[in-house]
Structure formats: C-alpha cells, structure tokens
Design a protein around this motif. Structure first.
Motif, PDB file in Angstrom:
ATOM      1  N   GLU A 148     -14.979  81.040  58.642  1.00 33.76           N
ATOM      2  CA  GLU A 148     -15.851  81.710  59.775  1.00 33.76           C
ATOM      3  C   GLU A 148     -15.046  82.044  61.081  1.00 33.76           C
ATOM      4  OE1 GLU A 148     -18.621  83.073  59.886  1.00 33.76           O
ATOM      5  OE2 GLU A 148     -18.759  83.317  61.908  1.00 33.76           O
ATOM      6  N   LEU A 149     -14.045  81.204  61.299  1.00 32.55           N
ATOM      7  CA  LEU A 149     -13.236  81.542  62.507  1.00 32.55           C
ATOM      8  C   LEU A 149     -12.314  82.491  62.068  1.00 32.55           C
ATOM      9  CD1 LEU A 149     -12.506  77.833  63.354  1.00 32.55           C
ATOM     10  CD2 LEU A 149     -13.579  79.585  65.188  1.00 32.55           C
ATOM     11  N   VAL A 150     -11.725  82.712  61.044  1.00 36.03           N
ATOM     12  CA  VAL A 150     -10.917  83.739  60.594  1.00 36.03           C
ATOM     13  C   VAL A 150     -11.662  85.230  60.790  1.00 36.03           C
ATOM     14  CG1 VAL A 150      -9.819  84.734  58.441  1.00 36.03           C
ATOM     15  CG2 VAL A 150      -9.346  82.327  59.309  1.00 36.03           C
ATOM     16  N   ARG A 151     -12.844  85.163  60.162  1.00 35.86           N
ATOM     17  CA  ARG A 151     -13.676  86.165  60.229  1.00 35.86           C
ATOM     18  C   ARG A 151     -13.932  86.643  61.739  1.00 35.86           C
ATOM     19  NH1 ARG A 151     -18.093  87.976  61.521  1.00 35.86           N
ATOM     20  NH2 ARG A 151     -18.695  86.025  62.282  1.00 35.86           N
ATOM     21  N   LYS A 152     -14.279  85.644  62.617  1.00 36.17           N
ATOM     22  CA  LYS A 152     -14.747  85.864  64.098  1.00 36.17           C
ATOM     23  C   LYS A 152     -13.461  86.528  64.758  1.00 36.17           C
ATOM     24  CE  LYS A 152     -16.004  83.294  68.073  1.00 36.17           C
ATOM     25  NZ  LYS A 152     -16.249  81.942  68.707  1.00 36.17           N
ATOM     26  N   TYR A 153     -12.253  86.118  64.417  1.00 38.73           N
ATOM     27  CA  TYR A 153     -10.939  86.980  65.094  1.00 38.73           C
ATOM     28  C   TYR A 153     -10.364  88.074  64.528  1.00 38.73           C
ATOM     29  CZ  TYR A 153     -11.914  83.371  68.621  1.00 38.73           C
ATOM     30  OH  TYR A 153     -12.524  82.449  69.763  1.00 38.73           O
ATOM     31  N   GLY A 154     -11.139  88.412  63.352  1.00 38.58           N
ATOM     32  CA  GLY A 154     -10.600  89.637  62.729  1.00 38.58           C
ATOM     33  C   GLY A 154      -9.390  89.446  61.768  1.00 38.58           C
ATOM     34  N   LEU A 161     -15.151  72.112  55.920  1.00 29.93           N
ATOM     35  CA  LEU A 161     -13.797  72.593  56.212  1.00 29.93           C
ATOM     36  C   LEU A 161     -13.593  73.825  55.972  1.00 29.93           C
ATOM     37  CD1 LEU A 161     -11.225  72.067  57.781  1.00 29.93           C
ATOM     38  CD2 LEU A 161     -10.148  70.829  55.954  1.00 29.93           C
ATOM     39  N   GLU A 162     -13.750  74.156  54.607  1.00 25.88           N
ATOM     40  CA  GLU A 162     -13.470  75.584  53.993  1.00 25.88           C
ATOM     41  C   GLU A 162     -14.445  76.687  54.976  1.00 25.88           C
ATOM     42  OE1 GLU A 162     -14.611  73.344  52.333  1.00 25.88           O
ATOM     43  OE2 GLU A 162     -13.160  72.694  50.596  1.00 25.88           O
ATOM     44  N   GLU A 163     -15.556  76.500  54.925  1.00 27.70           N
ATOM     45  CA  GLU A 163     -16.473  77.172  55.572  1.00 27.70           C
ATOM     46  C   GLU A 163     -16.412  77.547  56.694  1.00 27.70           C
ATOM     47  OE1 GLU A 163     -20.402  76.181  54.176  1.00 27.70           O
ATOM     48  OE2 GLU A 163     -21.339  78.163  54.966  1.00 27.70           O
ATOM     49  N   LYS A 192     -15.563  81.302  46.139  1.00 28.53           N
ATOM     50  CA  LYS A 192     -17.110  81.274  45.885  1.00 28.53           C
ATOM     51  C   LYS A 192     -17.782  81.901  47.188  1.00 28.53           C
ATOM     52  CE  LYS A 192     -20.676  77.988  44.779  1.00 28.53           C
ATOM     53  NZ  LYS A 192     -20.802  76.419  44.908  1.00 28.53           N
ATOM     54  N   LEU A 193     -17.239  81.491  48.337  1.00 20.22           N
ATOM     55  CA  LEU A 193     -18.036  81.966  49.585  1.00 20.22           C
ATOM     56  C   LEU A 193     -17.568  83.399  49.632  1.00 20.22           C
ATOM     57  CD1 LEU A 193     -17.091  78.693  51.727  1.00 20.22           C
ATOM     58  CD2 LEU A 193     -19.508  79.810  50.967  1.00 20.22           C
ATOM     59  N   ASP A 194     -16.300  83.774  49.269  1.00 21.79           N
ATOM     60  CA  ASP A 194     -15.834  85.102  49.481  1.00 21.79           C
ATOM     61  C   ASP A 194     -14.765  85.291  48.490  1.00 21.79           C
ATOM     62  OD1 ASP A 194     -14.683  87.631  50.243  1.00 21.79           O
ATOM     63  OD2 ASP A 194     -14.516  87.240  52.122  1.00 21.79           O
ATOM     64  N   PRO A 195     -14.903  86.018  47.465  1.00 19.22           N
ATOM     65  CA  PRO A 195     -14.275  86.239  46.336  1.00 19.22           C
ATOM     66  C   PRO A 195     -12.637  87.102  46.767  1.00 19.22           C
ATOM     67  CG  PRO A 195     -15.992  86.952  45.649  1.00 19.22           C
ATOM     68  CD  PRO A 195     -16.381  86.649  47.045  1.00 19.22           C
ATOM     69  N   THR A 196     -12.800  88.011  47.968  1.00 23.16           N
ATOM     70  CA  THR A 196     -11.703  88.538  48.372  1.00 23.16           C
ATOM     71  C   THR A 196     -10.802  88.046  49.333  1.00 23.16           C
ATOM     72  OG1 THR A 196     -12.666  89.514  50.213  1.00 23.16           O
ATOM     73  CG2 THR A 196     -13.505  90.646  48.618  1.00 23.16           C
ATOM     74  N   ARG A 197     -11.076  86.623  49.683  1.00 23.24           N
ATOM     75  CA  ARG A 197      -9.873  85.991  50.297  1.00 23.24           C
ATOM     76  C   ARG A 197      -8.672  85.853  49.326  1.00 23.24           C
ATOM     77  NH1 ARG A 197     -12.329  84.112  55.698  1.00 23.24           N
ATOM     78  NH2 ARG A 197     -14.082  85.335  55.600  1.00 23.24           N
ATOM     79  N   SER A 206      -4.077  75.254  49.331  1.00 20.84           N
ATOM     80  CA  SER A 206      -4.489  73.823  49.171  1.00 20.84           C
ATOM     81  C   SER A 206      -3.937  73.102  48.096  1.00 20.84           C
ATOM     82  CB  SER A 206      -6.162  73.570  49.092  1.00 20.84           C
ATOM     83  OG  SER A 206      -6.303  72.143  49.374  1.00 20.84           O
ATOM     84  N   PHE A 207      -3.578  71.680  48.128  1.00 23.16           N
ATOM     85  CA  PHE A 207      -3.384  70.875  46.992  1.00 23.16           C
ATOM     86  C   PHE A 207      -4.680  70.570  46.127  1.00 23.16           C
ATOM     87  CE2 PHE A 207       0.476  69.573  49.605  1.00 23.16           C
ATOM     88  CZ  PHE A 207       1.475  70.085  48.872  1.00 23.16           C
ATOM     89  N   ASN A 208      -5.410  70.660  46.764  1.00 29.31           N
ATOM     90  CA  ASN A 208      -7.102  70.451  46.133  1.00 29.31           C
ATOM     91  C   ASN A 208      -7.529  71.888  45.906  1.00 29.31           C
ATOM     92  OD1 ASN A 208      -9.595  70.008  45.645  1.00 29.31           O
ATOM     93  ND2 ASN A 208     -10.142  68.808  47.306  1.00 29.31           N
ATOM     94  N   HIS A 209      -7.310  72.278  44.536  1.00 30.08           N
ATOM     95  CA  HIS A 209      -7.721  73.420  44.168  1.00 30.08           C
ATOM     96  C   HIS A 209      -9.527  73.780  44.039  1.00 30.08           C
ATOM     97  CE1 HIS A 209      -3.306  73.790  42.009  1.00 30.08           C
ATOM     98  NE2 HIS A 209      -3.382  73.480  43.328  1.00 30.08           N
ATOM     99  N   MET A 210     -10.011  72.585  44.116  1.00 28.51           N
ATOM    100  CA  MET A 210     -11.541  72.732  44.251  1.00 28.51           C
ATOM    101  C   MET A 210     -11.894  73.635  45.744  1.00 28.51           C
ATOM    102  SD  MET A 210     -12.653  72.405  41.529  1.00 28.51           S
ATOM    103  CE  MET A 210     -14.217  72.544  42.054  1.00 28.51           C
ATOM    104  N   SER A 211     -10.961  73.367  46.908  1.00 27.41           N
ATOM    105  CA  SER A 211     -11.230  73.713  47.775  1.00 27.41           C
ATOM    106  C   SER A 211     -10.962  75.574  47.977  1.00 27.41           C
ATOM    107  CB  SER A 211     -10.159  73.322  48.992  1.00 27.41           C
ATOM    108  OG  SER A 211     -10.622  72.210  49.567  1.00 27.41           O
ATOM    109  N   LEU A 212     -10.083  75.762  47.045  1.00 32.65           N
ATOM    110  CA  LEU A 212      -9.898  77.278  46.687  1.00 32.65           C
ATOM    111  C   LEU A 212     -10.975  78.000  45.956  1.00 32.65           C
ATOM    112  CD1 LEU A 212      -5.687  77.240  45.801  1.00 32.65           C
ATOM    113  CD2 LEU A 212      -7.049  77.588  48.109  1.00 32.65           C
ATOM    114  N   VAL A 213     -11.368  77.130  44.938  1.00 34.79           N
ATOM    115  CA  VAL A 213     -12.534  77.658  44.162  1.00 34.79           C
ATOM    116  C   VAL A 213     -13.756  77.934  45.304  1.00 34.79           C
ATOM    117  CG1 VAL A 213     -14.453  76.860  42.306  1.00 34.79           C
ATOM    118  CG2 VAL A 213     -11.483  76.783  42.027  1.00 34.79           C
ATOM    119  N   GLN A 214     -13.900  76.867  45.993  1.00 32.84           N
ATOM    120  CA  GLN A 214     -14.952  76.915  47.162  1.00 32.84           C
ATOM    121  C   GLN A 214     -14.873  78.325  48.131  1.00 32.84           C
ATOM    122  OE1 GLN A 214     -17.943  75.624  47.471  1.00 32.84           O
ATOM    123  NE2 GLN A 214     -18.322  75.900  49.813  1.00 32.84           N
ATOM    124  N   ILE A 215     -13.594  78.532  48.410  1.00 28.28           N
ATOM    125  CA  ILE A 215     -13.246  79.751  49.217  1.00 28.28           C
ATOM    126  C   ILE A 215     -13.623  80.903  48.538  1.00 28.28           C
ATOM    127  CG2 ILE A 215     -11.311  81.115  50.385  1.00 28.28           C
ATOM    128  CD1 ILE A 215     -10.267  78.280  51.155  1.00 28.28           C
TER     129      ILE A 215
END
Ligand code: G3P
Ligand code: CA
Length: 242
Positions: free
Chosen positions: A125-131, A119-121, A151-156, A140-149
């Motif tokens: 990807e859609l956020v990037r695609k549409y600028g 879900l995160e990825e 990890k994929l892009d530290p600037t988000r 997220s209540f699940n902070h591991m999802s934020l950690v995952q985000i």
C-alpha cells in the motif's frame, strides 16, 4: 549488471538507516536493498532483525514496541555512535525520500521467523501511495509472502530468496510460481543455476557480494544484479568495464 546497496551503504554507515540510504544514493548505485517488519501498532519499519538488540541501544522484539517507543532508540549503534543518533526509519519515510530519486528498491519482507500477517499488504500500500510500483522488487525467504503479494497484485515483481545452499532447478521453480527473479546467496551459486534461470526467463540477483573475485565471476556468468555492503567498490569496477 546493477548494484544494490545491501541495507543501504552498510559497509560504511549504520545499516537500514536513512543515512545509509542517502550515502548509497550519493555514490550512484542503481538500487537499495532493505528489510521491513511491523511494530506493535502496525507501522512498517525498516530493520533487519526481529529484535532490536544488535542494531540499536534498546532490547526486545520490534513487534512489542509502538513506533513512537521504537523511534527513541539509536539505530546508529553498530558504528559505535560515530554517526550520532539514527532513528529506525519508517518505510513511509523511506518511500517519501526514494520517490524523489531514480533508485530502484529491493524490499525484503522479513516474515520467516515471525509471520506478521498484514506486512505484505501494508508494504504494498505504501509502495502504491508513493508511486513506486514499477521501482520496487519484493523478495523474501518466506516464499508464501511472495505468493501473498502475487495474490494481491500479480503484476508486482518478486524474487525468491534462498540461503547459500540454493535450490535445485531454481529457474523452473520461479517460473512455475510466477516469480520474476531468483535471489541466491553467493557462496553455493553455480553457473548451471544461473543458466537454468536464464533459460526460464528468470533474473538472477545475488547477495551479499563483498569481494572482487565473486563480483567478477557473477559478471562473467551474466547475473543481473549484485547486492553488496560496498556499492562504491562494485560500481567503480563495473563502470571500468564499460
Ligand atoms: O536480500 C539479500 C539479503 O539481504 C538476505 O539476507 O540476512 O542480509 O537479510 P539478509
Ligand atoms: Ca535483507
């Protein structure tokens, strides 16, 4: 202080529908909060619950339907069909629309009850695609999802969501994990928590503000944003303070 329409203008229109988003945009609030989940065929959709029973005329889990199947259900159920047929939007449809506006979006990754894995990825990807990279904040209540985000892009930009009990030393916690914001429930929030966040350079975006007393209090404490079902009321009060 910025105003985010919670699930769109959900105090008046069916939550998490394009109609609720368009109505929020019309009243001139700064942002929209929405919830994302994944269908059986991996489409990112905008819906709050893991099941479709409360908000649509169908039943069962979001994850058990393909998007084509899900799109047949009416997400206009909450207001008794008053607004006609309102499909569950895809996140892509939302991104396409919002990219033509100045609105900021708080995307809540719904991954606490059921963890979707991709879900995160897919959302990023859609956020990037549409600028929209600079116009989206993730929470997220699940902070591991934020950690995952991160990890994929530290600037988000990420905000740690907490229920009404809050979190002791929230500012320190967010800073330590690299989150830019704290998203507490309004009921247990204290001025000390807000101060602690400010001292650590953490923004405070509070939910769900549906009464004037709370709005005034958060304004006094210097919170950054409120997330509300009634963006029109909050916006006009804040405009009157200028
Ligand atoms: O993001 C704030 C708020 O939406 C969190 O709670 O249950 O309305 O998604 P919920
Ligand atoms: Ca939410």
């Amino acid at each position: 202080m910025k105003v985010y329409a919670h699930r769109g203008y959900s105090g008046k229109y069916p939550e998490n529908t394009m109609l609720a988003f368009q109505k929020a945009a019309e009243i001139g609030c700064e942002g929209i909060e929405l919830d994302v989940q994944l269908t059986k065929d991996g489409v990112v959709v905008v819906i709050h619950d893991e099941t479709i029973d409360r908000t649509t005329d169908g039943s069962g889990y979001v994850r058990d339907y393909t998007y084509e199947e899900l799109s047949k259900f009416n997400a206009g159920k909450i207001y008794g069909g008053k607004y006609g047929f309102q499909p569950v939007p895809t996140f892509e449809e939302y991104c396409k629309w919002v990219s033509q506006t100045d609105l900021v979006t708080n995307v809540e990754i719904k991954s606490s009850v059921y963890y979707y894995g991709e879900l995160e990825e897919k959302t990023m990807e859609l956020v990037r695609k549409y600028g929209l990279v600079d116009k989206v904040l993730y929470s997220s209540f699940n902070h591991m999802s934020l950690v995952q985000i991160k990890k994929l892009d530290p600037t988000r930009y990420c905000g740690a969501l907490l229920e009404h009990k809050g979190l002791g030393n929230a500012g320190y916690y967010c800073k330590k994990y690299g989150f830019e914001a704290y998203h507490p429930g309004v009921k247990g929030l204290t001025e000390e928590e807000v101060k602690g966040c400010k001292e650590n350079g953490i923004e405070v975006n509070v939910w769900t503000i549906n009464d004037m007393g709370a709005l005034e209090q958060l304004y006094e404490w210097g919170c950054d944003s409120v997330i509300t079902n009634y963006p029109e009321v909050c916006k006009s009060w804040l405009d009157s303070k200028k």
